[in-house]
Design a protein around this motif. Structure first.
Motif, PDB file in Angstrom:
ATOM      1  N   GLU A  68      42.076  38.037  39.199  1.00 29.75           N
ATOM      2  CA  GLU A  68      43.449  37.857  38.731  1.00 29.75           C
ATOM      3  C   GLU A  68      43.759  38.734  37.519  1.00 29.75           C
ATOM      4  O   GLU A  68      44.809  39.373  37.458  1.00 29.75           O
ATOM      5  CB  GLU A  68      43.683  36.390  38.393  1.00 29.75           C
ATOM      6  N   ALA A  69      42.856  38.797  36.559  1.00 29.82           N
ATOM      7  CA  ALA A  69      43.107  39.582  35.351  1.00 29.82           C
ATOM      8  C   ALA A  69      43.195  41.072  35.670  1.00 29.82           C
ATOM      9  O   ALA A  69      44.078  41.779  35.172  1.00 29.82           O
ATOM     10  CB  ALA A  69      42.015  39.317  34.319  1.00 29.82           C
ATOM     11  N   ARG A  70      42.268  41.547  36.493  1.00 32.05           N
ATOM     12  CA  ARG A  70      42.267  42.956  36.861  1.00 32.05           C
ATOM     13  C   ARG A  70      43.516  43.314  37.665  1.00 32.05           C
ATOM     14  O   ARG A  70      44.141  44.355  37.452  1.00 32.05           O
ATOM     15  CB  ARG A  70      41.009  43.285  37.674  1.00 32.05           C
ATOM     16  N   ALA A  71      43.910  42.444  38.592  1.00 32.14           N
ATOM     17  CA  ALA A  71      45.098  42.699  39.402  1.00 32.14           C
ATOM     18  C   ALA A  71      46.342  42.777  38.516  1.00 32.14           C
ATOM     19  O   ALA A  71      47.193  43.656  38.704  1.00 32.14           O
ATOM     20  CB  ALA A  71      45.257  41.608  40.450  1.00 32.14           C
ATOM     21  N   ARG A  72      46.447  41.875  37.544  1.00 29.90           N
ATOM     22  CA  ARG A  72      47.596  41.898  36.634  1.00 29.90           C
ATOM     23  C   ARG A  72      47.648  43.214  35.860  1.00 29.90           C
ATOM     24  O   ARG A  72      48.714  43.795  35.661  1.00 29.90           O
ATOM     25  CB  ARG A  72      47.538  40.721  35.662  1.00 29.90           C
ATOM     26  N   LYS A  73      46.492  43.689  35.421  1.00 28.39           N
ATOM     27  CA  LYS A  73      46.437  44.928  34.649  1.00 28.39           C
ATOM     28  C   LYS A  73      46.896  46.113  35.484  1.00 28.39           C
ATOM     29  O   LYS A  73      47.685  46.952  35.022  1.00 28.39           O
ATOM     30  CB  LYS A  73      45.018  45.156  34.138  1.00 28.39           C
ATOM     31  N   VAL A  74      46.404  46.205  36.716  1.00 30.46           N
ATOM     32  CA  VAL A  74      46.788  47.312  37.596  1.00 30.46           C
ATOM     33  C   VAL A  74      48.289  47.279  37.877  1.00 30.46           C
ATOM     34  O   VAL A  74      48.981  48.306  37.762  1.00 30.46           O
ATOM     35  CB  VAL A  74      45.994  47.256  38.914  1.00 30.46           C
TER      36      VAL A  74
END
Length: 266
Positions: A142-148
């Motif tokens: 979730e955190a990585r997806a939000r960043k991208v």
């Protein structure tokens, strides 16, 4: 491989009331079928030169995914699975009984899903510099997806530039990088952003478990991490190549055609 003269027909197939898929068909209708799926923010024209170097007896179908190239759609769903249904619609329209499906970049993910949907008709999946980028292809946390996604939502051109840079080995002509950046920045919206969302959300590991066909990945050597090879070497056949950038099918069409022809005849 000889540059083959081909008569190309440009056709379309309707999917429901909201989507029209355009594609190019060339070669004998009864020849071995090869389906070509472009990457994100690209189009079927990327395969024009490559197609001319494929064997003359090969049936080639180059597809514009929805809202890419000449295809149009007002649909609300932009998942990798939905893009795969665009390709399935073309296979059905052309009455293809067996095919190798090759996809570049995001198109590699689409090709895997087509294989999952049509296990009896897809004999092999080929990924052209796809599936091995761990920051994009396996489902992101979730955190990585939000960043991208934040990067694309806040400054789309800058995010595209970063994406192109990530697929460009050192020493590449800057003009080539600028060409790809400019082209991909013009992707139709909201499909462009929604497609990135769909890719980040795609569960590649689940798709690979449910896809039985052999999958060959032609990956640019300088852009392939050992971590990716170690993670997927039991499921994917990696062939490392030195043919240019992430967009090597455009830059090295003859060599790419030779790779595809050899793989399709296994």
């Amino acid at each position: 491989m000889t540059d083959v003269y081909r008569v190309t027909a440009h056709r379309e197939v309707r999917r429901g009331d909201d989507t029209t898929i355009r594609y190019a068909a060339s070669g004998p209708a009864d020849g071995p079928a090869l389906v070509l799926v472009h990457g994100w923010a690209c189009d079927r024209g990327d395969f024009d030169a490559l197609t001319r170097h494929l064997p003359g007896d090969c049936r080639v179908l180059a597809v514009d995914l929805a809202e890419h190239g000449e295809s149009r759609s007002t649909r609300a769903v932009w998942t990798i699975e939905e893009f795969a249904r665009d390709v399935v619609a073309v296979l059905e329209a052309e009455s293809v009984g067996s095919a190798v499906v090759a996809g570049h970049s995001m198109g590699g993910a689409v090709a895997v899903e087509v294989g999952r949907m049509l296990p009896e008709r897809v004999s092999r999946v080929v990924a052209l510099d796809a599936l091995h980028y761990l920051a994009l292809f396996p489902a992101q946390g979730e955190a990585r997806a939000r960043k991208v996604l934040r990067a694309f939502r806040e400054d789309f051109p800058a995010a595209v530039r970063g994406l192109v840079a990530g697929g460009t080995p050192q020493g590449t002509d800057p003009a080539l990088t600028e060409t790809y950046t400019a082209k991909m920045s013009r992707v139709r919206q909201p499909a462009g952003l929604c497609s990135i969302e769909g890719l980040v959300a795609w569960d590649m590991d689940a798709a690979l478990r449910e896809t039985g066909q052999p999958i060959t990945v032609f990956a640019i050597r300088a852009l392939t991490s050992q971590e990716a090879v170690d993670r997927y070497q039991d499921r994917l056949e990696f062939v490392l190549v030195d043919l240019g950038t992430h967009h090597f099918p455009v830059e090295s069409p003859e060599a790419t055609a030779e790779l595809l022809a050899e793989t399709a005849t296994r």
